[in-house]
Design a protein around this motif. Structure first.
Motif, mmCIF file in Angstrom:
data_model
loop_
_atom_site.group_PDB
_atom_site.id
_atom_site.type_symbol
_atom_site.label_atom_id
_atom_site.label_comp_id
_atom_site.label_asym_id
_atom_site.label_seq_id
_atom_site.Cartn_x
_atom_site.Cartn_y
_atom_site.Cartn_z
ATOM 1 N N VAL A 1 0.848 -1.198 0.000
ATOM 2 C CA VAL A 1 0.000 0.000 0.000
ATOM 3 C C VAL A 1 0.879 1.241 0.000
ATOM 4 C CG1 VAL A 1 -1.847 1.220 1.203
ATOM 5 C CG2 VAL A 1 -1.761 -1.284 1.285
ATOM 6 N N HIS A 2 0.793 2.002 -1.091
ATOM 7 C CA HIS A 2 1.683 3.159 -1.268
ATOM 8 C C HIS A 2 1.295 4.337 -0.373
ATOM 9 C CE1 HIS A 2 -1.384 5.311 -3.664
ATOM 10 N NE2 HIS A 2 -1.653 4.138 -4.223
ATOM 11 N N GLY A 3 2.094 5.387 -0.413
ATOM 12 C CA GLY A 3 1.835 6.591 0.374
ATOM 13 C C GLY A 3 1.144 7.661 -0.458
ATOM 14 N N THR A 4 1.266 8.918 -0.018
ATOM 15 C CA THR A 4 0.595 10.030 -0.694
ATOM 16 C C THR A 4 0.913 10.034 -2.186
ATOM 17 O OG1 THR A 4 0.727 11.368 1.313
ATOM 18 C CG2 THR A 4 0.372 12.552 -0.756
ATOM 19 N N GLY A 5 -0.113 10.278 -2.995
ATOM 20 C CA GLY A 5 0.078 10.330 -4.440
ATOM 21 C C GLY A 5 -1.032 9.570 -5.134
ATOM 22 N N HIS A 6 -1.217 9.877 -6.395
ATOM 23 C CA HIS A 6 -2.209 9.167 -7.209
ATOM 24 C C HIS A 6 -1.443 8.180 -8.074
ATOM 25 C CE1 HIS A 6 -5.937 9.451 -10.055
ATOM 26 N NE2 HIS A 6 -5.654 8.221 -9.680
ATOM 27 N N GLN A 7 -1.406 6.940 -7.645
ATOM 28 C CA GLN A 7 -0.588 5.940 -8.323
ATOM 29 C C GLN A 7 -1.410 5.164 -9.357
ATOM 30 O OE1 GLN A 7 2.658 5.664 -7.983
ATOM 31 N NE2 GLN A 7 2.824 7.119 -6.291
ATOM 32 N N THR A 8 -0.782 4.937 -10.490
ATOM 33 C CA THR A 8 -1.393 4.057 -11.488
ATOM 34 C C THR A 8 -0.482 2.858 -11.783
ATOM 35 O OG1 THR A 8 -0.453 5.438 -13.217
ATOM 36 C CG2 THR A 8 -2.733 5.885 -12.596
ATOM 37 N N ASN A 9 0.786 2.975 -11.374
ATOM 38 C CA ASN A 9 1.719 1.868 -11.549
ATOM 39 C C ASN A 9 2.712 1.872 -10.387
ATOM 40 O OD1 ASN A 9 3.241 -0.237 -12.487
ATOM 41 N ND2 ASN A 9 4.120 0.870 -14.218
ATOM 42 N N TYR B 1 -8.396 12.772 1.054
ATOM 43 C CA TYR B 1 -8.497 12.455 2.479
ATOM 44 C C TYR B 1 -8.614 10.941 2.651
ATOM 45 C CZ TYR B 1 -9.561 17.404 3.396
ATOM 46 O OH TYR B 1 -9.521 18.770 3.488
ATOM 47 N N MET B 2 -8.173 10.442 3.792
ATOM 48 C CA MET B 2 -8.137 8.991 3.996
ATOM 49 C C MET B 2 -9.529 8.361 3.911
ATOM 50 S SD MET B 2 -7.129 9.056 8.033
ATOM 51 C CE MET B 2 -7.824 10.355 9.057
ATOM 52 N N TRP B 3 -10.584 9.125 4.264
ATOM 53 C CA TRP B 3 -11.931 8.544 4.251
ATOM 54 C C TRP B 3 -12.590 8.601 2.871
ATOM 55 C CZ3 TRP B 3 -10.593 13.060 6.837
ATOM 56 C CH2 TRP B 3 -11.095 14.243 6.304
ATOM 57 N N ASP B 4 -11.967 9.274 1.949
ATOM 58 C CA ASP B 4 -12.544 9.473 0.622
ATOM 59 C C ASP B 4 -12.667 8.127 -0.115
ATOM 60 O OD1 ASP B 4 -12.520 12.171 -1.461
ATOM 61 O OD2 ASP B 4 -12.531 10.170 -2.351
ATOM 62 N N GLY C 1 -0.131 4.129 5.657
ATOM 63 C CA GLY C 1 -0.429 3.661 7.007
ATOM 64 C C GLY C 1 -1.693 4.310 7.558
ATOM 65 N N ASN C 2 -1.892 5.584 7.250
ATOM 66 C CA ASN C 2 -3.109 6.265 7.723
ATOM 67 C C ASN C 2 -4.353 5.712 7.042
ATOM 68 O OD1 ASN C 2 -1.682 8.013 9.442
ATOM 69 N ND2 ASN C 2 -1.262 9.428 7.748
ATOM 70 N N VAL C 3 -4.228 5.376 5.767
ATOM 71 C CA VAL C 3 -5.411 4.898 5.041
ATOM 72 C C VAL C 3 -5.837 3.516 5.555
ATOM 73 C CG1 VAL C 3 -6.462 4.520 2.787
ATOM 74 C CG2 VAL C 3 -4.679 6.242 3.019
ATOM 75 N N ILE C 4 -4.869 2.620 5.779
ATOM 76 C CA ILE C 4 -5.258 1.300 6.305
ATOM 77 C C ILE C 4 -5.697 1.438 7.765
ATOM 78 C CG2 ILE C 4 -2.973 0.518 7.137
ATOM 79 C CD1 ILE C 4 -5.469 -1.706 5.271
ATOM 80 N N ARG C 5 -5.115 2.407 8.487
ATOM 81 C CA ARG C 5 -5.540 2.623 9.880
ATOM 82 C C ARG C 5 -6.972 3.182 9.913
ATOM 83 N NH1 ARG C 5 -3.840 6.063 14.370
ATOM 84 N NH2 ARG C 5 -2.693 7.436 12.971
#
Lengths: 404, 284
Positions: free
Chosen positions: B27-35, B69-72, B104-108
């Motif tokens: 699970v990546h960090g901040t950013g809009h990942q496509t790859n 935001y993490m809840w989005d 980590g915040n998103v899975i938390r």
């Protein structure tokens, strides 16, 4: 040391405990009955669109046995800063601006707000009187972004050493229109001067009065300051200016009455402050911001409380169709009569406007496992509007029940 | 009776271990990942770590929009969708989640708010634990630095330098609010339903003469000399140790386990650096 088998053992132990238990329901009462209030108009507050997964009810309990859980104190966050910002235009930057610095070193970041205004480190000229100031370290916006510091693309940052006083910053050969905007961000990490600011609470009730306190601290003293500030809404728009006065103890205080309602799906409310002090022929500038939240009372516990064999049902008076969550900390009593945590109870469902119910699932396995006895308490009762990301109501005393 | 229960439990644990179908999610960090496999984690790192799986195909690299935001729904909603699909398609019964930074915040968020989305409980039930590499659990002064200030000279001052909601959220005062009101696992709050193990980066090395500075890409580390000015002496160049250790349980601080006792900068903790990949592989 991680134990790769412990999580499996806990599941099995719980299953075995379950086979040996048989609990029955009994009486349930509020410790202090909820006070019903007239809820405010919600015409301007809209819930976010729910996904299909947010339309379905969910009950969930988290094991809290032997955990140390403290009641939330709801204290405002203390934000501190040794930095300040200047907003300048291209014409001024080409002529040169004075930056007041109060220590012997600084990090200065220059960010262009224009899309096509490149800044090159070689254009930057720094001086103090006749003395040219050399740049110790430089980094571009791309380099700062690559490690996570989300600065605008056209940015240059540098570390410098200097004397306290006025620092002259000039950009040579800048191709810019007069009204192009630049942000100059100055951090003085080794300065003894820091601006500390806090709100009286982290979570306010709608209609509450916000209190902001700030002070400029030196190594062992407070400095007199002039302060400005304002409050911004969760969507970032300015809401109101703050008027600071001194409290006689070196602190600056501002109050703002009647905090309004706003969805927190957009984020949090913020306080932004800037301080200026003239100290022994030295100008000290500092900016700091902090966040807080305001409840959005779209519903309330209506006092109805019922326990069945498997569930505890809570009545809700609901003024906005949304997804709501109720949560609370289930506690039981040990042999010395002290209340100890058993589980965090959580339940959520999509509720239509009007009378509604949310139901906690009784965690009988965990109650048995805890070895704790009645009376059982559910404290720190919280009602949240998940569609607005907003706290709705808190009843710390909660309710209690016995089991035969 | 007690002996019979113990025997039953031992047999059941044994059979669970034998039957468990273990998977790993990145699970990546901040950013809009496509790859994210190539752009964020790099394949040599992923391929090394997944060697610890009995079935090396049981892995998923998450690609979501963590600028939100993490809840989005584009953040945790997307993560829940990709984890649910992975669990379902591979019949995963034992999931190790490896996160980096804001991941980590998103899975938390998912583990702290199981009632927010009806997919969350099933995901939580499959998670063995989370290995959170340099999680931004208490935010970072660097988010404060780019979001704050400059408010009186411009009516839209707050917009200047505004990058994303995820950066806004990782301001320290914001994370303090969410930790106290929405997230579990910080001091005094209820524990997360599954353990959140932190791997903590404590220092950065950026000497041009030190080969270790080049692991993970030297250019990625150039700005660290500047960013460290906002941080205290224990940091990975983006996050202070107190933030990385702000929720859950510290598994280890970098130099305690890395080869050569090398520190992990914020970029190195998502790369194949100083044996971290082997440590994560052996944990599966």
């Amino acid at each position: 040391m991680k134990n790769h088998n412990i999580h499996k053992t806990i599941i099995l132990a719980s299953l075995l405990a379950a086979s040996q238990t048989s609990l029955a329901e009994s009486s349930i009462t509020w410790v202090k009955a909820p006070q019903m209030k007239t809820l405010p108009s919600l015409q301007q507050t809209k819930a976010a669109t729910a996904t299909q997964w947010q339309q379905q009810p969910v009950q969930y309990n988290i094991d809290a046995i032997d955990k140390v859980i403290t009641a939330a104190e709801n204290q405002g966050y203390v934000a501190e800063s040794k930095s300040f910002y200047m907003d300048v235009n291209g014409a001024d930057l080409t002529k040169g601006i004075d930056i007041p610095v109060a220590s012997h070193s600084a990090v200065i970041r220059i960010s262009s707000m224009g899309e096509n205004i490149q800044i090159d480190g070689s254009q930057i000229e720094l001086s103090q009187g006749p003395t040219q100031i050399s740049k110790q370290v430089m980094a571009t916006g791309e380099e700062l972004n690559s490690i996570g510091m989300a600065v605008p693309e056209h940015t240059v940052a540098m570390k410098i050493n200097h004397q306290p006083g006025a620092l002259r910053l000039k950009l040579n050969g800048l191709k810019t229109a007069n009204n192009d905007r630049f942000v100059i961000h100055v951090l003085e990490p080794e300065s003894p001067y820091r601006l500390a600011m806090t709100t009286s609470k982290q979570l306010y009730q709608a209609g509450d009065t916000l209190t902001v306190k700030a002070e400029l601290l030196a190594a062992d003293s407070k400095l007199p300051i002039a302060m400005q500030g304002y409050i911004s809404r969760p969507n970032g728009e300015k809401y109101a200016d703050l008027k600071f006065t001194t409290d006689g103890d070196g602190q600056m205080v501002a109050n703002l009455a009647q905090l309004p309602l706003a969805s927190l799906n957009d984020g949090l409310w913020e306080v932004h402050t800037i301080a200026k002090s003239e100290n022994a022929d030295q100008t000290i500038l500092r900016d700091v911001s902090s966040a807080f939240a305001v409840t959005v009372p779209t519903a309330q516990f209506n006092g109805q409380l019922k326990m069945t064999h498997a569930e505890i049902k809570l009545g809700i008076d609901n003024h906005m169709s949304s997804r709501y969550e109720a949560s609370g900390l289930l506690m039981g009593h040990d042999k010395t009569g002290n209340a100890q945590p058993i589980a965090m109870l959580m339940t959520a469902d999509w509720l239509s406007q009007g009378e509604a119910t949310l139901s906690f699932k009784l965690p009988k396995l965990l109650i048995n496992k805890s070895g704790l006895s009645a009376p059982f308490l559910v404290t720190q009762l919280n009602l949240k509007n998940q569609s607005l990301m907003a706290p709705v109501q808190q009843i710390d005393s909660g309710f209690q029940f016995n089991m035969k | 009776m007690k002996h019979r229960i113990m025997l039953l439990m031992s047999l059941a644990v044994l059979s669970f271990s034998t039957l468990a179908n273990t998977g790993v999610a990145f699970v990546h960090g901040t950013g809009h990942q496509t790859n994210a496999a190539s752009d964020y984690w790099q394949w040599n790192n992923i391929n090394s770590i997944r060697q610890g799986l009995a079935n090396q195909n049981n892995y998923v690299v998450i690609n979501c929009d963590f600028e939100q935001y993490m809840w989005d729904s584009r953040a945790s909603g997307c993560l829940a969708g990709q984890l649910s699909s992975f669990i379902s398609s591979k019949n995963i019964t034992d999931l190790v989640v490896i996160t980096h930074s804001n991941g980590g915040n998103v899975i938390r968020w998912i583990m702290s708010n199981p009632t927010y989305d009806s997919r969350y409980p099933n995901i939580i039930s499959k998670i063995r634990w989370v290995n959170a590499l340099a999680p931004s659990s208490k935010g970072t002064p660097l988010a404060n630095a780019v979001m704050q200030g400059n408010v009186f000279e411009s009516a839209l001052g707050w917009l200047l330098g505004y990058k994303s909601n995820a950066v806004r959220m990782q301001q320290t005062s914001w994370m303090d609010y969410y930790n106290n009101n929405y997230l579990l696992g910080t001091a005094g709050r209820p524990s997360l339903p599954k353990t959140f193990y932190n791997v903590v980066g404590t220092d950065v090395e950026t000497s041009i003469f030190d080969g270790d500075s080049y692991c993970g890409g030297y250019s990625l580390n150039l700005g660290l000399e500047i960013t460290q000015a906002w941080l205290n002496s224990c940091s990975d160049g983006f996050l202070e140790c107190s933030s990385q250790e702000g929720a859950g349980t510290t598994w280890f601080r970098d130099t305690a386990r890395t080869s050569g006792r090398e520190p992990l900068s914020h970029n190195q903790s998502r790369r194949k650096c100083f044996n971290l990949d082997v440590i994560l592989r052996n944990d599966l």
